[in-house]
Design a protein around this motif. Sequence first.
Motif, PDB file in Angstrom:
ATOM      1  N   VAL A 109       0.835  -1.203   0.000  1.00  0.00           N
ATOM      2  CA  VAL A 109       0.000   0.000   0.000  1.00  0.00           C
ATOM      3  C   VAL A 109       0.870   1.253   0.000  1.00  0.00           C
ATOM      4  CG1 VAL A 109      -1.778   1.284   1.244  1.00  0.00           C
ATOM      5  CG2 VAL A 109      -1.823  -1.218   1.245  1.00  0.00           C
ATOM      6  N   LEU A 110       0.522   2.161  -0.899  1.00  0.00           N
ATOM      7  CA  LEU A 110       1.129   3.490  -0.906  1.00  0.00           C
ATOM      8  C   LEU A 110       0.114   4.482  -0.363  1.00  0.00           C
ATOM      9  CD1 LEU A 110       3.095   4.046  -4.251  1.00  0.00           C
ATOM     10  CD2 LEU A 110       3.998   4.041  -1.941  1.00  0.00           C
ATOM     11  N   LEU A 111       0.505   5.266   0.616  1.00  0.00           N
ATOM     12  CA  LEU A 111      -0.338   6.317   1.170  1.00  0.00           C
ATOM     13  C   LEU A 111       0.217   7.666   0.708  1.00  0.00           C
ATOM     14  CD1 LEU A 111      -0.604   4.801   4.714  1.00  0.00           C
ATOM     15  CD2 LEU A 111      -2.545   5.149   3.202  1.00  0.00           C
ATOM     16  N   VAL A 112      -0.621   8.450   0.077  1.00  0.00           N
ATOM     17  CA  VAL A 112      -0.197   9.742  -0.466  1.00  0.00           C
ATOM     18  C   VAL A 112      -1.001  10.838   0.224  1.00  0.00           C
ATOM     19  CG1 VAL A 112       0.050  11.164  -2.523  1.00  0.00           C
ATOM     20  CG2 VAL A 112       0.304   8.665  -2.688  1.00  0.00           C
ATOM     21  N   LYS A 113      -0.293  11.776   0.815  1.00  0.00           N
ATOM     22  CA  LYS A 113      -0.960  12.899   1.494  1.00  0.00           C
ATOM     23  C   LYS A 113      -0.538  14.210   0.840  1.00  0.00           C
ATOM     24  CE  LYS A 113      -1.498  15.172   6.020  1.00  0.00           C
ATOM     25  NZ  LYS A 113      -2.943  15.014   6.175  1.00  0.00           N
ATOM     26  N   SER A 114      -1.533  15.048   0.580  1.00  0.00           N
ATOM     27  CA  SER A 114      -1.283  16.395   0.055  1.00  0.00           C
ATOM     28  C   SER A 114      -2.077  17.365   0.918  1.00  0.00           C
ATOM     29  CB  SER A 114      -1.716  16.513  -1.403  1.00  0.00           C
ATOM     30  OG  SER A 114      -1.583  17.847  -1.837  1.00  0.00           O
ATOM     31  N   PRO A 115      -1.403  18.159   1.745  1.00  0.00           N
ATOM     32  CA  PRO A 115      -2.119  19.085   2.640  1.00  0.00           C
ATOM     33  C   PRO A 115      -3.069  20.010   1.891  1.00  0.00           C
ATOM     34  CG  PRO A 115       0.197  18.960   3.238  1.00  0.00           C
ATOM     35  CD  PRO A 115       0.058  18.224   1.943  1.00  0.00           C
ATOM     36  N   SER A 116      -2.740  20.320   0.629  1.00  0.00           N
ATOM     37  CA  SER A 116      -3.602  21.207  -0.162  1.00  0.00           C
ATOM     38  C   SER A 116      -4.767  20.460  -0.801  1.00  0.00           C
ATOM     39  CB  SER A 116      -2.778  21.894  -1.256  1.00  0.00           C
ATOM     40  OG  SER A 116      -2.180  20.920  -2.101  1.00  0.00           O
ATOM     41  N   GLY A 117      -4.808  19.127  -0.630  1.00  0.00           N
ATOM     42  CA  GLY A 117      -5.890  18.329  -1.204  1.00  0.00           C
ATOM     43  C   GLY A 117      -5.401  17.477  -2.355  1.00  0.00           C
ATOM     44  N   GLY A 156      -1.653  -2.238  -4.203  1.00  0.00           N
ATOM     45  CA  GLY A 156      -1.186  -3.222  -5.167  1.00  0.00           C
ATOM     46  C   GLY A 156      -1.360  -4.615  -4.617  1.00  0.00           C
ATOM     47  N   TYR A 157      -2.244  -5.414  -5.220  1.00  0.00           N
ATOM     48  CA  TYR A 157      -2.498  -6.776  -4.728  1.00  0.00           C
ATOM     49  C   TYR A 157      -1.486  -7.757  -5.311  1.00  0.00           C
ATOM     50  CZ  TYR A 157      -6.882  -5.126  -2.781  1.00  0.00           C
ATOM     51  OH  TYR A 157      -7.813  -4.447  -2.031  1.00  0.00           O
ATOM     52  N   GLU A 210       2.746   2.875 -12.359  1.00  0.00           N
ATOM     53  CA  GLU A 210       4.032   2.306 -11.947  1.00  0.00           C
ATOM     54  C   GLU A 210       3.826   1.082 -11.037  1.00  0.00           C
ATOM     55  OE1 GLU A 210       6.963   3.034 -12.883  1.00  0.00           O
ATOM     56  OE2 GLU A 210       7.032   5.101 -13.580  1.00  0.00           O
ATOM     57  N   MET A 211       2.779   1.127 -10.221  1.00  0.00           N
ATOM     58  CA  MET A 211       2.531   0.007  -9.307  1.00  0.00           C
ATOM     59  C   MET A 211       2.230  -1.291 -10.061  1.00  0.00           C
ATOM     60  SD  MET A 211       2.674   0.454  -5.896  1.00  0.00           S
ATOM     61  CE  MET A 211       1.346  -0.296  -4.978  1.00  0.00           C
ATOM     62  N   TRP A 212       1.649  -1.169 -11.248  1.00  0.00           N
ATOM     63  CA  TRP A 212       1.401  -2.365 -12.064  1.00  0.00           C
ATOM     64  C   TRP A 212       2.705  -3.060 -12.448  1.00  0.00           C
ATOM     65  CZ3 TRP A 212      -3.081  -4.832 -13.011  1.00  0.00           C
ATOM     66  CH2 TRP A 212      -4.279  -4.135 -12.843  1.00  0.00           C
ATOM     67  N   GLN A 213       3.826  -2.308 -12.444  1.00  0.00           N
ATOM     68  CA  GLN A 213       5.113  -2.875 -12.850  1.00  0.00           C
ATOM     69  C   GLN A 213       5.899  -3.467 -11.677  1.00  0.00           C
ATOM     70  OE1 GLN A 213       5.458  -2.881 -16.147  1.00  0.00           O
ATOM     71  NE2 GLN A 213       3.519  -1.722 -16.167  1.00  0.00           N
ATOM     72  N   VAL A 214       5.393  -3.301 -10.468  1.00  0.00           N
ATOM     73  CA  VAL A 214       6.089  -3.833  -9.289  1.00  0.00           C
ATOM     74  C   VAL A 214       6.056  -5.359  -9.325  1.00  0.00           C
ATOM     75  CG1 VAL A 214       5.975  -4.020  -6.768  1.00  0.00           C
ATOM     76  CG2 VAL A 214       5.649  -1.804  -7.878  1.00  0.00           C
ATOM     77  N   ALA A 238      10.973  -8.681  -0.360  1.00  0.00           N
ATOM     78  CA  ALA A 238      12.074  -7.733  -0.580  1.00  0.00           C
ATOM     79  C   ALA A 238      12.008  -7.034  -1.938  1.00  0.00           C
ATOM     80  CB  ALA A 238      13.412  -8.440  -0.405  1.00  0.00           C
ATOM     81  N   PRO A 239      11.882  -7.764  -3.070  1.00  0.00           N
ATOM     82  CA  PRO A 239      11.808  -7.058  -4.356  1.00  0.00           C
ATOM     83  C   PRO A 239      10.595  -6.136  -4.459  1.00  0.00           C
ATOM     84  CG  PRO A 239      12.253  -9.404  -4.672  1.00  0.00           C
ATOM     85  CD  PRO A 239      11.879  -9.224  -3.234  1.00  0.00           C
ATOM     86  N   VAL A 240       9.495  -6.562  -3.854  1.00  0.00           N
ATOM     87  CA  VAL A 240       8.279  -5.759  -3.889  1.00  0.00           C
ATOM     88  C   VAL A 240       8.496  -4.438  -3.160  1.00  0.00           C
ATOM     89  CG1 VAL A 240       5.852  -5.642  -3.203  1.00  0.00           C
ATOM     90  CG2 VAL A 240       6.816  -7.819  -4.008  1.00  0.00           C
ATOM     91  N   VAL A 241       8.961  -4.541  -1.917  1.00  0.00           N
ATOM     92  CA  VAL A 241       9.149  -3.343  -1.095  1.00  0.00           C
ATOM     93  C   VAL A 241      10.225  -2.441  -1.685  1.00  0.00           C
ATOM     94  CG1 VAL A 241       9.834  -2.496   1.181  1.00  0.00           C
ATOM     95  CG2 VAL A 241       8.326  -4.476   0.990  1.00  0.00           C
ATOM     96  N   ASN A 242      11.300  -3.024  -2.184  1.00  0.00           N
ATOM     97  CA  ASN A 242      12.380  -2.206  -2.758  1.00  0.00           C
ATOM     98  C   ASN A 242      11.916  -1.459  -4.002  1.00  0.00           C
ATOM     99  OD1 ASN A 242      14.217  -2.931  -0.777  1.00  0.00           O
ATOM    100  ND2 ASN A 242      14.982  -4.695  -1.926  1.00  0.00           N
ATOM    101  N   ALA A 243      11.075  -2.118  -4.816  1.00  0.00           N
ATOM    102  CA  ALA A 243      10.554  -1.453  -6.017  1.00  0.00           C
ATOM    103  C   ALA A 243       9.647  -0.285  -5.632  1.00  0.00           C
ATOM    104  CB  ALA A 243       9.781  -2.455  -6.874  1.00  0.00           C
ATOM    105  N   VAL A 244       8.835  -0.476  -4.610  1.00  0.00           N
ATOM    106  CA  VAL A 244       7.936   0.597  -4.171  1.00  0.00           C
ATOM    107  C   VAL A 244       8.729   1.709  -3.501  1.00  0.00           C
ATOM    108  CG1 VAL A 244       5.968   1.156  -2.688  1.00  0.00           C
ATOM    109  CG2 VAL A 244       6.003  -1.007  -3.944  1.00  0.00           C
TER     110      VAL A 244
END
Length: 785
Positions: free
Chosen positions: A72-80, A168-169, A96-100, A181-187
């Motif tokens: 899981v990628l968590l993305v925060k933008s204070p401006s929305g 990304g499932y 890009e996550m499809w390529q992980v 390891a490869p999964v986390v390193n790619a992310v």
Amino acid sequence: MSASKNYSFVGFIINNPIKSIFSSLMMCFLLISGVRYIQADFSYRAFFSEGNPLRVEIEGFEREFSNDDSIVLLVKSPSGIFDKETSELIVKLTEEMWQVPDVIRVDSLSNYRWVHASGDDIVVEALIPDDGPYTTKLLEKRRSVALSDEIIPELLVDSDGTTTMIVGYMRPTITSAVDAAPVVNAVRALVKQYQIGDHEIHITGRPAIMQGMKESSQADIKSRLPIVLAVIILVLAFRFKHPVGVFPVIPVIVLSVVATMGLAGWTGIKISNITALIPQFIIAICVADAVHILTSYFFYRRKNYDGKLAIRIALNENVLPTLLTTITTSVAFFSFMSSQIGAVSELGLLVGIGTIIGWFMCYFFLGAILCKVPNRKSNEKLILIHTEYEESNEENKNSFVFKYTEKVFSNAYLIAFAFLGLSIGSIYIAGKNEINANPFKYFAEGFWLRDSNDFAEDNLKGSQGMEIVVNSGFSDGIKSPDFLKQVESFQQWIDSTPGVVRTYSIIDIIKQSNRSLHGDDQEYYTLPNTREAAAELIFLYSMNLPQGLDLSNRISINNDLVRISVRWTNYDSALATRFADEIVKYGQSQGLNVHATGKMLLFQRMNGYVATSFFVTLLITILIISILLVITFKSINLGWITLVANLFPLCFGMAILYLSGNAIDIGAVIVLSVCLGVAVDDTIHFVSHAQRLLNAGKEIGFVIRDSLLKVTPAIAITTLILTIAFGSFMSADFVPNANFGRMAAAILSTALIANVTLLPALLFLIHRKKEVAVFNMNEAENIKS
């Protein structure tokens, strides 16, 4: 008293030190060569063997719905997040996550299928289109849709629209586990590349947790093992003040540890979070045996014994206690092999054999090295001196040992009752402990995954959860209106369960599609009343789905199973498993065929499995040790005294665990096994020495003083080394390792106190009664005569 029994293999070591060293090194090198075959497995497969009901459930789930494991990628933008820059970022990250590696599906705002009406048609389109244009008007519209949607809020975006989740499932793991390891390193590479502007990006999910465990435990071992070895060197150097008391011990420890790990390679045993702790076990065992041998050796060297004679006596004197401790420790660990948890069983096998390897190295390597130390020729007179204990030296009434034992003897009853009271209090407090662990809190503050998990809970709660599978009982059963209404009612009840943030299933999709088919009239946000209508809605929705985003992860291929994804904040294993069981029980009470599964729930159940498994084997261990002690010492009294002196520190340690605000987790139960082994080893040396003197007819006061004088230094050194060494883990990144360090320091220190106070007091009370009884009997016979 006659001299200690001479063992033939000790004679071989002394007379053939080079052959002895060569044979021990050959054995180690043969085992060490297996290191190249070692593999790691931090997945559920390391814990749940084939046929285990929980493993069968999760593999059945994967066959029907694919994998629920997600990075899981968590993305925060204070401006929305619904502005041009962030929307483009979400689209790029999704692509890009499809390529992980091993990711087979990605869910995010950019590919969430927004179902709405367009005239008389149902339109299913991406909420944030890949190709824009990202105008303010379009993004404001999509923001309004997202925040008012029945599914998206708290599932893919927070309530104020500043944080989103890209999931990304992973591919199914039925045939082979996913290497995290490869999964986390790619992310991680994605995060580094796209961490721009005011955006804050974090990684979480179960693969991240698995990788975090691996990295933190390996980092702890790599950083602490040098500290452990340095502590051993410094303490041994301070105690023995001679190179031979230090440098041979290090190769004994290192070779024993690496040989045991090499055995894992030869046997195909994979390294997991549990088997990764093997070095700590072997170090403790090797240090105990080596210190006892060296203490005896230098004791006689200080008495000006010839070097060869000193090592002969030291080795012969320690054969029985070290063999007994090796047998009790190895048998105790072998009992772990009965565990249903694969990693626990493998730990038992490796440490059991490693214990034997450690003993072999202490005698055939360390003993032989001592034989090569330059020394004077053997003096027969010294042999005669050894056969007669120099009681005048030991009975010096001004010595500290004499004064100390007199205090113990005069307060023996007080000591016994004090420890009894402490034991009762400790057992009462320890009984309040619960088996519990929070995988989100398995890492120290400041560790990257702990920061990410804390961020997830602060900004988008419920990033993890469990899966509920409901079986309709027949093919196409999910299209039955009655079944759908039952599932809807069940899902609504789950939503009301404490800790649940959001549920998601085919029910939500069908209701949205039905509304859209009726011109987005909210009145039609309901389930259809006929099978045909349900089938039509599922078909119309599926027709608009792109490749890779079909409904195969929501309904089974035979349309007989429905998956309800539950996102919650119940990360404590005790809480999660209890609520999961309550949810299943409620579903069954409503006439549904339902079960709970999922990798996160499996992981949370694992803690209870591991802890329960360890406690069962711990009880077996205590029983085995009790029987062996009684048989070896040929005395029930010596057997129970030894056991009591070692159970108290364990109870005390469990009480400390509760009072410190911690629960029973993997680290806590492992430390009980380690400390029980070390404490029993030390006590056996004390009792074995005492029994040898008692059999020679020595008075109990002398027996205890001599045992304290000869054995306690080795016990104290072992305790000091292991307390400092294991205590260094208190600052570990992996919390179970930190708990291991805290409890080890507390239990081993308490065990030392018990061995020099409670044990002598109990020995004195029991044997003083015997001596008084014998004296009275002799007096009666004298009067009669």
